[in-house]
Design a protein around this motif. Structure first.
Motif, PDB file in Angstrom:
ATOM      1  N   ARG A 130      37.557 -18.274 -24.381  1.00  0.00           N
ATOM      2  CA  ARG A 130      37.566 -19.704 -24.670  1.00  0.00           C
ATOM      3  C   ARG A 130      36.175 -20.200 -25.046  1.00  0.00           C
ATOM      4  O   ARG A 130      36.026 -21.136 -25.845  1.00  0.00           O
ATOM      5  CB  ARG A 130      38.083 -20.441 -23.434  1.00  0.00           C
ATOM      6  N   LEU A 131      35.138 -19.556 -24.485  1.00  0.00           N
ATOM      7  CA  LEU A 131      33.762 -19.970 -24.746  1.00  0.00           C
ATOM      8  C   LEU A 131      33.087 -19.116 -25.811  1.00  0.00           C
ATOM      9  O   LEU A 131      31.862 -19.149 -25.973  1.00  0.00           O
ATOM     10  CB  LEU A 131      32.954 -19.919 -23.439  1.00  0.00           C
ATOM     11  N   GLY A 132      33.883 -18.331 -26.538  1.00  0.00           N
ATOM     12  CA  GLY A 132      33.323 -17.537 -27.615  1.00  0.00           C
ATOM     13  C   GLY A 132      32.672 -16.250 -27.178  1.00  0.00           C
ATOM     14  O   GLY A 132      31.896 -15.643 -27.930  1.00  0.00           O
ATOM     15  N   LEU A 133      32.973 -15.782 -25.955  1.00  0.00           N
ATOM     16  CA  LEU A 133      32.388 -14.547 -25.423  1.00  0.00           C
ATOM     17  C   LEU A 133      33.453 -13.477 -25.232  1.00  0.00           C
ATOM     18  O   LEU A 133      33.328 -12.615 -24.358  1.00  0.00           O
ATOM     19  CB  LEU A 133      31.674 -14.823 -24.091  1.00  0.00           C
ATOM     20  N   GLY A 134      34.479 -13.508 -26.063  1.00  0.00           N
ATOM     21  CA  GLY A 134      35.566 -12.544 -25.923  1.00  0.00           C
ATOM     22  C   GLY A 134      35.124 -11.111 -26.133  1.00  0.00           C
ATOM     23  O   GLY A 134      35.764 -10.173 -25.656  1.00  0.00           O
ATOM     24  N   HIS A 135      33.998 -10.923 -26.820  1.00  0.00           N
ATOM     25  CA  HIS A 135      33.490  -9.576 -27.068  1.00  0.00           C
ATOM     26  C   HIS A 135      32.676  -9.014 -25.900  1.00  0.00           C
ATOM     27  O   HIS A 135      32.275  -7.856 -25.923  1.00  0.00           O
ATOM     28  CB  HIS A 135      32.594  -9.597 -28.307  1.00  0.00           C
ATOM     29  N   VAL A 136      32.429  -9.839 -24.890  1.00  0.00           N
ATOM     30  CA  VAL A 136      31.589  -9.424 -23.760  1.00  0.00           C
ATOM     31  C   VAL A 136      32.449  -8.739 -22.699  1.00  0.00           C
ATOM     32  O   VAL A 136      33.399  -9.332 -22.179  1.00  0.00           O
ATOM     33  CB  VAL A 136      30.854 -10.638 -23.146  1.00  0.00           C
ATOM     34  N   GLY A 137      32.122  -7.502 -22.363  1.00  0.00           N
ATOM     35  CA  GLY A 137      32.852  -6.775 -21.337  1.00  0.00           C
ATOM     36  C   GLY A 137      32.406  -7.149 -19.943  1.00  0.00           C
ATOM     37  O   GLY A 137      31.229  -7.467 -19.724  1.00  0.00           O
ATOM     38  N   LEU A 138      33.317  -7.102 -18.991  1.00  0.00           N
ATOM     39  CA  LEU A 138      32.985  -7.471 -17.614  1.00  0.00           C
ATOM     40  C   LEU A 138      32.019  -6.480 -16.980  1.00  0.00           C
ATOM     41  O   LEU A 138      31.325  -6.810 -16.010  1.00  0.00           O
ATOM     42  CB  LEU A 138      34.263  -7.571 -16.769  1.00  0.00           C
ATOM     43  N   ASP A 139      31.952  -5.255 -17.516  1.00  0.00           N
ATOM     44  CA  ASP A 139      31.056  -4.242 -16.960  1.00  0.00           C
ATOM     45  C   ASP A 139      29.736  -4.152 -17.726  1.00  0.00           C
ATOM     46  O   ASP A 139      28.883  -3.325 -17.378  1.00  0.00           O
ATOM     47  CB  ASP A 139      31.737  -2.873 -16.972  1.00  0.00           C
ATOM     48  N   SER A 140      29.557  -4.973 -18.747  1.00  0.00           N
ATOM     49  CA  SER A 140      28.287  -4.973 -19.478  1.00  0.00           C
ATOM     50  C   SER A 140      27.243  -5.739 -18.659  1.00  0.00           C
ATOM     51  O   SER A 140      27.550  -6.290 -17.593  1.00  0.00           O
ATOM     52  CB  SER A 140      28.458  -5.606 -20.860  1.00  0.00           C
ATOM     53  N   THR A 141      26.004  -5.789 -19.148  1.00  0.00           N
ATOM     54  CA  THR A 141      24.930  -6.457 -18.410  1.00  0.00           C
ATOM     55  C   THR A 141      24.452  -7.698 -19.154  1.00  0.00           C
ATOM     56  O   THR A 141      24.623  -7.819 -20.373  1.00  0.00           O
ATOM     57  CB  THR A 141      23.736  -5.520 -18.187  1.00  0.00           C
ATOM     58  N   VAL A 142      23.821  -8.586 -18.400  1.00  0.00           N
ATOM     59  CA  VAL A 142      23.314  -9.832 -18.970  1.00  0.00           C
ATOM     60  C   VAL A 142      22.284  -9.549 -20.060  1.00  0.00           C
ATOM     61  O   VAL A 142      22.182 -10.288 -21.047  1.00  0.00           O
ATOM     62  CB  VAL A 142      22.705 -10.705 -17.856  1.00  0.00           C
ATOM     63  N   GLY A 143      21.527  -8.466 -19.899  1.00  0.00           N
ATOM     64  CA  GLY A 143      20.491  -8.131 -20.871  1.00  0.00           C
ATOM     65  C   GLY A 143      21.024  -7.855 -22.259  1.00  0.00           C
ATOM     66  O   GLY A 143      20.265  -7.876 -23.239  1.00  0.00           O
ATOM     67  N   GLU A 144      22.310  -7.599 -22.381  1.00  0.00           N
ATOM     68  CA  GLU A 144      22.911  -7.341 -23.688  1.00  0.00           C
ATOM     69  C   GLU A 144      23.268  -8.635 -24.425  1.00  0.00           C
ATOM     70  O   GLU A 144      23.720  -8.581 -25.573  1.00  0.00           O
ATOM     71  CB  GLU A 144      24.173  -6.481 -23.517  1.00  0.00           C
ATOM     72  N   LEU A 145      23.091  -9.775 -23.764  1.00  0.00           N
ATOM     73  CA  LEU A 145      23.468 -11.069 -24.355  1.00  0.00           C
ATOM     74  C   LEU A 145      22.240 -11.792 -24.879  1.00  0.00           C
ATOM     75  O   LEU A 145      21.123 -11.596 -24.399  1.00  0.00           O
ATOM     76  CB  LEU A 145      24.173 -11.938 -23.307  1.00  0.00           C
ATOM     77  N   SER A 146      22.450 -12.674 -25.861  1.00  0.00           N
ATOM     78  CA  SER A 146      21.380 -13.543 -26.345  1.00  0.00           C
ATOM     79  C   SER A 146      21.175 -14.688 -25.356  1.00  0.00           C
ATOM     80  O   SER A 146      21.970 -14.873 -24.422  1.00  0.00           O
ATOM     81  CB  SER A 146      21.739 -14.105 -27.720  1.00  0.00           C
ATOM     82  N   GLY A 147      20.115 -15.484 -25.589  1.00  0.00           N
ATOM     83  CA  GLY A 147      19.862 -16.615 -24.702  1.00  0.00           C
ATOM     84  C   GLY A 147      21.012 -17.605 -24.682  1.00  0.00           C
ATOM     85  O   GLY A 147      21.422 -18.087 -23.625  1.00  0.00           O
ATOM     86  N   GLY A 148      21.563 -17.905 -25.866  1.00  0.00           N
ATOM     87  CA  GLY A 148      22.692 -18.838 -25.938  1.00  0.00           C
ATOM     88  C   GLY A 148      23.918 -18.290 -25.261  1.00  0.00           C
ATOM     89  O   GLY A 148      24.666 -19.022 -24.597  1.00  0.00           O
ATOM     90  N   GLU A 149      24.158 -16.980 -25.408  1.00  0.00           N
ATOM     91  CA  GLU A 149      25.308 -16.362 -24.752  1.00  0.00           C
ATOM     92  C   GLU A 149      25.133 -16.377 -23.235  1.00  0.00           C
ATOM     93  O   GLU A 149      26.109 -16.517 -22.494  1.00  0.00           O
ATOM     94  CB  GLU A 149      25.478 -14.933 -25.263  1.00  0.00           C
ATOM     95  N   GLU A 185      34.590 -28.513 -26.347  1.00  0.00           N
ATOM     96  CA  GLU A 185      35.987 -28.381 -25.929  1.00  0.00           C
ATOM     97  C   GLU A 185      36.097 -28.324 -24.401  1.00  0.00           C
ATOM     98  O   GLU A 185      36.993 -28.934 -23.811  1.00  0.00           O
ATOM     99  CB  GLU A 185      36.595 -27.115 -26.541  1.00  0.00           C
ATOM    100  N   ALA A 186      35.175 -27.581 -23.770  1.00  0.00           N
ATOM    101  CA  ALA A 186      35.193 -27.488 -22.305  1.00  0.00           C
ATOM    102  C   ALA A 186      34.924 -28.852 -21.673  1.00  0.00           C
ATOM    103  O   ALA A 186      35.546 -29.229 -20.673  1.00  0.00           O
ATOM    104  CB  ALA A 186      34.156 -26.465 -21.834  1.00  0.00           C
ATOM    105  N   VAL A 187      34.010 -29.604 -22.263  1.00  0.00           N
ATOM    106  CA  VAL A 187      33.701 -30.947 -21.751  1.00  0.00           C
ATOM    107  C   VAL A 187      34.897 -31.878 -21.925  1.00  0.00           C
ATOM    108  O   VAL A 187      35.239 -32.649 -21.024  1.00  0.00           O
ATOM    109  CB  VAL A 187      32.448 -31.510 -22.459  1.00  0.00           C
ATOM    110  N   ASP A 188      35.545 -31.792 -23.083  1.00  0.00           N
ATOM    111  CA  ASP A 188      36.686 -32.668 -23.361  1.00  0.00           C
ATOM    112  C   ASP A 188      37.814 -32.496 -22.347  1.00  0.00           C
ATOM    113  O   ASP A 188      38.545 -33.451 -22.041  1.00  0.00           O
ATOM    114  CB  ASP A 188      37.235 -32.393 -24.766  1.00  0.00           C
ATOM    115  N   THR A 189      37.984 -31.279 -21.834  1.00  0.00           N
ATOM    116  CA  THR A 189      39.113 -30.998 -20.934  1.00  0.00           C
ATOM    117  C   THR A 189      38.743 -31.082 -19.466  1.00  0.00           C
ATOM    118  O   THR A 189      39.581 -30.809 -18.613  1.00  0.00           O
ATOM    119  CB  THR A 189      39.678 -29.597 -21.225  1.00  0.00           C
ATOM    120  N   TRP A 190      37.494 -31.463 -19.152  1.00  0.00           N
ATOM    121  CA  TRP A 190      37.073 -31.524 -17.745  1.00  0.00           C
ATOM    122  C   TRP A 190      37.699 -32.734 -17.061  1.00  0.00           C
ATOM    123  O   TRP A 190      37.690 -33.835 -17.599  1.00  0.00           O
ATOM    124  CB  TRP A 190      35.558 -31.609 -17.654  1.00  0.00           C
ATOM    125  N   SER A 191      38.222 -32.520 -15.857  1.00  0.00           N
ATOM    126  CA  SER A 191      38.934 -33.612 -15.172  1.00  0.00           C
ATOM    127  C   SER A 191      38.264 -34.054 -13.871  1.00  0.00           C
ATOM    128  O   SER A 191      38.712 -35.019 -13.255  1.00  0.00           O
ATOM    129  CB  SER A 191      40.372 -33.173 -14.857  1.00  0.00           C
TER     130      SER A 191
END
Length: 546
Positions: A130-149, A185-191
């Motif tokens: 939903r946040l555009g991180l569908g390519h990120v595996g749960l077993d990967s590390t934070v170091g593999e992501l960009s600052g925005g990710e 989108e996440a902000v719009d749906t926050w309740s």
């Protein structure tokens, strides 16, 4: 997440930094379910307030009461590069217990850990997608992501935790247009309760109300940022009218007081004349003189009091008018003649894969926008030009003095004052010269002596910009990496004004197309694997398509 009784209440809140610098004194705030945008000038205490609400700072007085769990996305997010993604999401223990059960380990402790969260992995992957991180595996590390990710990963962790109160501090920092759209989108749906600090106008248009933090008090305005601007403009027009009315009243009271003095002097001369002529008995004349003096004294006091009251009303009216200072500077020594070679890149391959094929030249006072999605290599390219990273291959040549303003603003010494930091970059400048120049960056008087470590994000940016632009030798090439991060909208305008005075070559890496338009960009470059020339229209299309 239950929102029925969720609220945030600050009562008689006071807070000061360890060096005694006050931030809040007898501060009050109450907000319930809904999305609130917290705005105010840099240094007004917005980030500090969020940290107090989150329990990361302890008030020096008063109280903060929060009904419900809190989730906080800080302005300067730092994640351990070695941290697994599932740990960053807060689901590592649940995943481990779930996998143990699935492999046949039926110990009670595993069932206790899982609880009712049997679909934790599915929820996590859905949230990441939903946040555009569908390519990120749960077993990967934070170091593999960009600052925005990394920012989006932290937001995913908060959404998975389902807090009743969500505090977002400049959440669009480092996000490209695609990631910002996901955040919206996440902000719009926050309740639940949401308090968001941001300079992102589009984000602030999506809130239910605006809380304007000014001089230690909050004023509420219904609707988004445009509604707030309109209401504030009406209030300022009314305040300016009140100043004119109060000024006219002060002048009128001054005239009436002067008239009272003239009448008193006239009566005194008349009384002296009567005394000299002795036309009335001495006792009568004495009593008449005494009564005249008493009456004149009362009259003078009445007019003096009226003048003081008029001056007080004028002071109140002036206080009601916002006076948001702007940076005003002159930088004659940064000028680059047209046609002079400033920078040359020759077949450069960057450390993390992007490249500049063939040759690239920057000549004269060009203003270049460097754009691209998160992880495209913009920061890497700037750090390579600045000599902080060596290219894998190719050559980088700079032919003029240059300065680099990084995203993290880590070029200053937190333990030194603002003036002390500027002195590091311009050791030949006198203390008086440094302070005179700093005043143009709004560090006046004692503010120049504040330790950099106590500054807000926007103030720290101003201090860093001052140190770089006032450096010796003056930079004729200035490189800025996401410069509008941490800045309120007034400061973004001030930065644009400051850059108008800059006469050198400029390279700005930014996702903020509106800001890039404001600084007179002459060439647009898109980095997406390869560096290539583009247009403003192609930039927006390319970023939105990612």
């Amino acid at each position: 997440m239950s929102t029925s009784f969720t609220s945030v209440t600050c009562t008689a809140l006071s807070f000061a930094w360890p060096d005694g610098t006050p931030v809040f004194d007898d501060f009050h705030l109450t907000t319930g379910p809904g999305r609130s945008g917290l705005v105010g000038l840099n240094g007004s205490g917005k980030s500090t307030l969020l940290r107090l609400i989150a329990g990361e700072l302890t008030p020096t007085g008063g109280s903060v009461r929060v009904a419900g769990e809190i989730g906080h996305l800080p302005q300067n997010l730092v994640l351990d590069a070695a941290l697994p993604v599932d740990e960053a999401l807060g689901i590592a223990a649940t995943r481990a217990a779930l996998h143990s059960i699935e492999s046949g380990d039926a110990r009670e402790e595993h069932f206790t850990t899982v609880g009712d969260d049997w679909d934790v992995e599915e929820r996590a992957r859905a949230t990441l997608g939903r946040l555009g991180l569908g390519h990120v595996g749960l077993d990967s590390t934070v170091g593999e992501l960009s600052g925005g990710e990394g920012v989006m990963l932290r937001l995913a962790a908060l959404l998975l935790a389902r807090p009743a109160v969500l505090l977002l501090d400049e959440p669009t920092n480092n996000l490209d247009l695609h990631a910002r759209a996901r955040l919206y989108e996440a902000v719009d749906t926050w309740s639940g309760v949401m308090i968001v600090v941001s300079h992102d106008r589009e984000l602030l248009e999506r809130v239910d109300q605006i809380a304007d933090l000014c001089e230690g008090e909050v004023t509420w305005y219904g609707g988004g940022y445009s509604d707030y601007e309109r209401a504030l403009a009406v209030a300022q027009q009314a305040a300016e009218r009140m100043v004119r009315v109060a000024e006219a009243d002060v002048q009128r009271q001054k005239r009436e007081l002067a008239d009272a003095h003239v009448k008193l002097a006239r009566r005194k001369r008349y009384g002296q004349k009567m005394d000299d002529n002795k036309r009335e008995p001495k006792v009568v004349m004495g009593e008449r003189k005494r009564q005249a003096q008493v009456s004149a004294g009362k009259h003078r006091i009445m007019h003096a009091e009226r003048l003081d009251e008029a001056k007080a009303r004028l002071a109140d009216a002036v206080d009601a008018v916002r006076d948001d200072d702007e940076i005003r500077i002159e930088l004659p020594y940064t000028k680059v003649p047209p046609g002079r070679e400033v920078l040359r890149l020759s077949d450069v391959r960057l450390a993390y894969g992007a490249r500049v094929s063939g040759g690239f030249e920057l000549r004269g006072p060009e203003r270049i926008a460097l754009v691209g999605g998160n992880g495209a290599g913009k920061t890497t390219l700037l750090r390579t030009i600045a000599g902080e990273l060596a290219p894998v291959s190719g050559e980088v040549e700079t032919h003029v003095p240059w300065r680099f303003l990084p995203q993290r603003l880590d070029v200053l010494d937190d333990g030194l004052s603002v003036a002390g930091n500027v002195a590091r970059f311009a050791p030949a400048a006198t203390d008086n010269a440094i302070r005179a120049r700093l005043a143009r960056f709004l560090f006046k008087g004692a503010r120049a002596d504040c330790a950099v470590g106590t500054l807000s994000g926007g103030e720290r940016f101003r201090a860093t910009l001052a140190a770089l632009l006032l450096a010796d030798p003056a930079p004729q090439l200035l490189m800025l990496d996401e410069p509008t991060n941490n800045l309120d909208m007034a400061s973004v305008r001030s930065l644009a004004v400051a850059l108008e005075a800059y006469a050198g070559a400029l390279i700005v890496a930014s996702h903020d197309v509106r800001f890039l338009d404001s600084v007179g960009i002459t060439r647009w470059l898109l980095l997406d694997g390869e560096l290539r020339s583009t247009t403003r229209e192609e930039v927006r299309t390319a970023l939105e398509a990612r």
